[in-house]
Enzyme design. Structure first.
Site, PDB file in Angstrom:
ATOM      1  N   ALA A 117      25.883 105.458 -70.878  1.00 56.91           N
ATOM      2  CA  ALA A 117      25.200 105.268 -69.669  1.00 56.91           C
ATOM      3  C   ALA A 117      25.057 103.800 -69.527  1.00 56.91           C
ATOM      4  CB  ALA A 117      23.696 105.984 -69.981  1.00 56.91           C
ATOM      5  N   THR A 118      25.188 102.966 -70.153  1.00 56.85           N
ATOM      6  CA  THR A 118      25.038 101.459 -69.864  1.00 56.85           C
ATOM      7  C   THR A 118      26.114 101.192 -69.044  1.00 56.85           C
ATOM      8  OG1 THR A 118      23.546 100.938 -71.799  1.00 56.85           O
ATOM      9  CG2 THR A 118      25.007  99.042 -70.706  1.00 56.85           C
ATOM     10  N   ASN A 156      12.625 106.942 -69.725  1.00 56.29           N
ATOM     11  CA  ASN A 156      13.020 106.781 -71.263  1.00 56.29           C
ATOM     12  C   ASN A 156      11.547 106.638 -71.890  1.00 56.29           C
ATOM     13  OD1 ASN A 156      13.614 104.460 -69.632  1.00 56.29           O
ATOM     14  ND2 ASN A 156      13.748 103.542 -71.830  1.00 56.29           N
ATOM     15  N   SER A 194      24.665 110.094 -70.610  1.00 57.46           N
ATOM     16  CA  SER A 194      25.307 109.718 -72.033  1.00 57.46           C
ATOM     17  C   SER A 194      24.895 110.833 -72.981  1.00 57.46           C
ATOM     18  CB  SER A 194      24.567 108.614 -72.644  1.00 57.46           C
ATOM     19  OG  SER A 194      25.015 107.979 -73.823  1.00 57.46           O
ATOM     20  N   ALA A 195      26.192 110.930 -73.840  1.00 59.35           N
ATOM     21  CA  ALA A 195      26.308 112.104 -74.733  1.00 59.35           C
ATOM     22  C   ALA A 195      25.148 112.020 -76.040  1.00 59.35           C
ATOM     23  CB  ALA A 195      27.450 112.313 -75.365  1.00 59.35           C
ATOM     24  N   THR A 250      42.361 103.866 -73.001  1.00 59.20           N
ATOM     25  CA  THR A 250      42.680 105.140 -73.619  1.00 59.20           C
ATOM     26  C   THR A 250      41.445 106.061 -73.710  1.00 59.20           C
ATOM     27  OG1 THR A 250      44.474 104.215 -74.585  1.00 59.20           O
ATOM     28  CG2 THR A 250      43.661 106.402 -75.490  1.00 59.20           C
ATOM     29  N   CYS A 307       5.618  93.509 -81.169  1.00 53.89           N
ATOM     30  CA  CYS A 307       5.146  92.555 -81.933  1.00 53.89           C
ATOM     31  C   CYS A 307       6.298  92.208 -82.783  1.00 53.89           C
ATOM     32  CB  CYS A 307       4.168  93.344 -82.989  1.00 53.89           C
ATOM     33  SG  CYS A 307       3.098  92.022 -83.812  1.00 53.89           S
TER      34      CYS A 307
END
EC number: 2.8.1.7
Lengths: 137, 403
Positions: B73-74, B153, B201-202, B242, B327
């Protein structure tokens, strides 16, 4: 990040948790840190007529290292003269607990709490507060 | 029940054994390059990729020609935002996103700002939803792209995607959504929702890491993106390299399983999640973060006032969860998403995210409830702030020595 066994031990079985009478002239209280920074440490000492610390208590809001640092500090404080207690260095805490670099902040907080508690006691009893030689900030 | 218990399914999910099984032949016996058009090894690989493309497309109501495989996804977010900006910058340089987006979107927006884009970062309301009137007001004739995530998220809040898309389209802009947390968990339909570009994303849906996809609309409008990688012109020239055939097969299988099981799984997860929230907010001074209605079925983000998140996580060592506290980082800055909801720093430091998943059991949730309750109580006994609260001291009245 993996914590050392000593941090886990102090965190799981914290020593000297509690509250001393803040208004007593034999008690010094140090409150350092800030809620928005994620760490607040309160350390209290009870001092006898010979300037020896007979009891120490803490309460801490913070991560495991902060809790362990303050718990260890109370153990070290008991039985020390306030002059000797003033010599406790944050790096001694880092070493004893094997704190990783990112957690050195917690030991600094503990040292500051010790000094703040001692100075609170000194001021209450007509002595001058001792300026810290180290600049942490 | 095995310990530790994994409740961090927003970070990543374990791979479903059925996905692994589908992938295995493509590592050795069916190892061909999908771009090798002149022998059987290549054809077998290509066929597998085509099939996976259909499986992915079906999950989001797309056509298989609209699916571009990426590394995750990025990369999809990068390709969509940079690709659209580069392709359409002569039309306008304005992009709109929100402050609660994932860093893959926010940092990519920062990047195009350096290239001359003007980016509006919309604030969200206290429940995490964006204000549609604010979005409408931010639209200009220069706006080429609106990028708003589907489900968040950290807090799981689902944005009103359909309405957002309609606003973007009314002003002639494209609508893109980072749907990484939503795809496979709730129904997502690119046509019904009006989505022009979608990142997924998988590994967030029981597939392998290192593979994802970008949906790029082909009709009404035909969306074009400038490639970010030069090479052999794979994936219709949008993403050279590829093809990761085993990964693609895994993504396809993961999509197929989600499609088949989504409805029952969402009901199961949201029932467990609701129980977790109900049981944990029985604790004094604990709050659920984000809108509770428009929410992904598997996410609970809860603040336990007067205890610090990382310290809390340590007391719950048999639970793998995530904390809104930072933190561990040098900055000590708590979660920017929680802060965007208007949470104070101390409350943001006191937050825990529970992410349930396909392999989470009732028994594990019961255990998590018990362990969390015990840990919060233990740490409050240690907390000077809790003591002050109990004594009725206003914490804002104290002059804190900040570090």
């Amino acid at each position: 990040m993996a914590y050392s066994d000593k941090v886990i031990d102090h965190y799981t079985n914290p020593r000297n948790v509690g509250t001393l009478d803040k208004s007593s002239h034999k008690v010094g209280t140090g409150l350092v840190g800030a809620p928005e920074c994620g760490d607040v440490m309160r350390l209290q000492i009870q001092v006898d007529d010979n300037n020896v610390i007979t009891d120490a208590k803490f309460k801490t809001f913070g991560c495991g290292s902060a809790i362990a640092s303050s718990s260890l500090a109370t153990e070290w404080l008991k039985g020390k003269s306030i002059d000797d207690a003033m010599q406790i260095d944050n790096m001694d805490i880092v070493e004893e607990l094997a704190l990783p670099p990112v957690k050195i902040h917690c030991s600094v907080l503990a040292e500051d709490a010790i000094k703040a508690a001692i100075n609170d006691y000194r001021v209450k009893n007509g002595m001058e507060p001792i300026e810290s030689e180290k600049a942490h900030h | 029940m095995e310990l530790p218990i994994y409740l961090d399914n927003n970070a990543t999910t374990p791979m479903d054994p059925r996905v692994l099984e589908a992938m295995l032949p493509y590592f050795n016996s069916k190892f061909g390059n999908a771009a090798s058009r002149n022998h059987a090894f290549g054809w077998v690989a290509e066929e597998a990729v085509d099939y996976a493309r259909e499986q992915v497309a079906k999950l989001i109501g797309a056509n298989e020609k609209e699916i571009i495989f990426t590394s995750g996804a990025t990369e999809s977010d990068n390709l969509a935002i940079k690709g659209v900006f580069e392709m359409y910058k002569d039309k306008g340089n304005h992009v709109i996103t929100a402050t609660t987006e994932h860093k893959a979107v926010l940092d990519t927006c920062k990047h195009i700002e350096k290239l001359g884009a003007r980016v509006t970062y919309l604030d969200v309301k206290a429940d995490g939803l964006i204000d549609l009137a604010e979005l409408e007001a931010a639209m200009t004739p220069e706006t080429i792209l609106v990028s708003i995530m589907y489900g968040n998220n950290e807090i799981g809040v689902i944005q009103p995607v359909k309405e957002i898309a309609a606003i973007a389209h009314k002003h002639g802009a494209l609508f893109m959504t980072d749907a990484t947390q939503a795809v496979g968990k709730i129904p997502v339909d690119v046509n019904a929702d009006g989505i022009d570009l979608l990142a997924m994303s998988a590994h967030k849906m029981y597939g392998p890491k290192g593979i994802g996809a970008l949906y790029v609309r082909r009709k009404g409008p035909r969306v074009k993106v400038t490639a970010q990688m030069d090479g052999g012109g794979h994936e219709r020239g949008m993403r050279s390299g590829t093809l990761n055939v085993p990964g693609i097969v895994g993504l396809g299988k993961a999509c197929e399983l989600c499609n088949a099981e989504m409805e029952s799984e969402a009901a199961r997860l949201s029932a467990m999640r609701d129980r977790l929230q109900k049981e944990l907010t029985v604790l004094e001074e604990s709050y659920v973060n984000g809108n509770v209605e428009h929410r992904l079925p598997h996410v609970a983000n809860i603040s336990f006032k007067y205890v610090e998140g990382e310290g809390l996580m340590m007391a719950m060592k048999d639970l793998a969860v995530s904390s809104g506290s930072a933190c561990t980082s040098a900055s000590l800055e708590p979660s920017y998403v929680l802060k965007s909801l208007g949470l104070s720093d101390d409350l943001a430091h006191s937050s825990i995210r529970f992410g349930l998943g396909r392999f989470t059991t009732e028994e594990e949730v019961d255990y998590a409830i018990e362990v969390t309750k015990k840990a919060v109580t233990h740490l409050r006994d240690l907390s000077p702030l809790w003591e002050m609260f109990k004594e009725g001291i206003d914490l804002n009245s104290i002059e804190w020595a900040e570090h």
